[in-house]
Design a protein around this motif. Sequence first.
Motif, PDB file in Angstrom:
ATOM      1  N   GLU A  39       0.812  -1.162   0.114  1.00  0.00           N
ATOM      2  CA  GLU A  39      -0.049  -0.130  -0.035  1.00  0.00           C
ATOM      3  C   GLU A  39       0.968   1.107   0.036  1.00  0.00           C
ATOM      4  N   GLY A  40       0.725   2.220  -1.054  1.00  0.00           N
ATOM      5  CA  GLY A  40       1.492   3.290  -1.026  1.00  0.00           C
ATOM      6  C   GLY A  40       2.759   3.004  -1.167  1.00  0.00           C
ATOM      7  N   THR A  41       2.995   2.357  -2.249  1.00  0.00           N
ATOM      8  CA  THR A  41       4.508   1.638  -2.544  1.00  0.00           C
ATOM      9  C   THR A  41       4.981   2.489  -3.955  1.00  0.00           C
ATOM     10  N   GLY A  42       6.001   1.899  -4.407  1.00  0.00           N
ATOM     11  CA  GLY A  42       6.839   2.344  -5.610  1.00  0.00           C
ATOM     12  C   GLY A  42       7.648   1.435  -6.022  1.00  0.00           C
ATOM     13  N   THR A  43       8.600   1.947  -7.041  1.00  0.00           N
ATOM     14  CA  THR A  43       9.461   1.007  -7.702  1.00  0.00           C
ATOM     15  C   THR A  43      10.892   0.981  -6.802  1.00  0.00           C
ATOM     16  N   SER A  44      11.335   1.969  -6.462  1.00  0.00           N
ATOM     17  CA  SER A  44      12.709   1.985  -5.962  1.00  0.00           C
ATOM     18  C   SER A  44      12.754   3.163  -4.686  1.00  0.00           C
ATOM     19  N   MET A  69      -2.223  -1.335  -3.843  1.00  0.00           N
ATOM     20  CA  MET A  69      -3.276  -0.322  -3.799  1.00  0.00           C
ATOM     21  C   MET A  69      -2.602   0.997  -3.748  1.00  0.00           C
ATOM     22  N   ASN A  70      -3.056   2.214  -4.089  1.00  0.00           N
ATOM     23  CA  ASN A  70      -2.369   3.225  -4.105  1.00  0.00           C
ATOM     24  C   ASN A  70      -3.403   4.516  -4.084  1.00  0.00           C
ATOM     25  N   ARG A 122       1.932   1.927 -10.242  1.00  0.00           N
ATOM     26  CA  ARG A 122       1.478   1.108 -11.469  1.00  0.00           C
ATOM     27  C   ARG A 122       2.719   0.703 -12.141  1.00  0.00           C
ATOM     28  N   GLU A 123       3.769   1.450 -12.187  1.00  0.00           N
ATOM     29  CA  GLU A 123       5.108   0.913 -12.945  1.00  0.00           C
ATOM     30  C   GLU A 123       5.358  -0.367 -12.346  1.00  0.00           C
ATOM     31  N   ARG A 166      -3.106  -7.869  -8.316  1.00  0.00           N
ATOM     32  CA  ARG A 166      -4.260  -7.222  -8.639  1.00  0.00           C
ATOM     33  C   ARG A 166      -3.816  -5.555  -8.031  1.00  0.00           C
ATOM     34  N   PHE A 167      -4.331  -4.749  -9.133  1.00  0.00           N
ATOM     35  CA  PHE A 167      -3.933  -3.406  -8.675  1.00  0.00           C
ATOM     36  C   PHE A 167      -5.307  -2.589  -8.198  1.00  0.00           C
TER      37      PHE A 167
END
Length: 278
Positions: free
Chosen positions: A173-178, A222-223, A236-237, A248-249
């Motif tokens: 939750e509230g994540t990202g790539t790097s 989820m974001n 999403r990336e 699932r997104f």
Amino acid sequence: MRISRLLLSLVFVVAFSGCSTLNVSSRQFIPKDAGKLALLKKSAPDYQVDNIEFKHPDGAISRGVYIHKPDAQFTVLYFMGSGIRLDVAGGYFAKPFTELNANIISYDYHDFGRSDAPESAFGLAELEKETLALYDHARATTKGRLVVHGHSFGSFVAAGLAGKRPLDALVLEGTGTSARDYVENQVPWFAKPFVQINIDPELSSTDNRTALRAFQGPLLIMNGVNDVQTPLANSRELFDSLNIPHKRFEAIREAGHMNAMTKPEALSAYRDFIGVVQ
């Protein structure tokens, strides 16, 4: 202080709007903690809150809570964002899980909040060891499905764990790539031309895409659509980069970085996701 920040904000609003009247009530001066654990006694009276602790080989003690009831359908091991403490925000982040009929296990991070540790060098490698130990303990003492849920910085902690253990399910939750993207997103857009960010090698090598490369369990990302700390495009990336059979997104409308799980559509997505987790 909260009231000082509030008054400062009001002064700016007044100054830039041309208004000449500033109304301040006594309520603004009365401290209120909207996230403390004790609030669960009212919002989730069926749940029991137990204090728990785990002692690591180096003498560090991770202290946390086990929020539970007999008929819960699954258990969540929750990794909080950086700077978040159980005693300040535990009631806030736990409440949505009580609405999902889940038990919750969560610990304050190393030498932070309730947790204690001896004076010694501690970095991401040591944090990973503690995370693995806490998960192994939770898995060994938990019956049924154990869902690992990481929010913000905790999503990187959870992703690193998922690369080392066969989890029942993973929620980011509230994540990202790097980590680099995460750090750079903390700088407001208007300040970026004036700020140079130097990230040490240990942190710059932290990448959820790499951590989750071998993960094949169920994944929910989820974001909040309005999240500026971990923007929707970054999560999403990450999602699009992962070759996972069951993923699932969910983009949560009218949600920012801290409140996505409070929205009905997030709870609905979570229920659907857990429904297909064996």
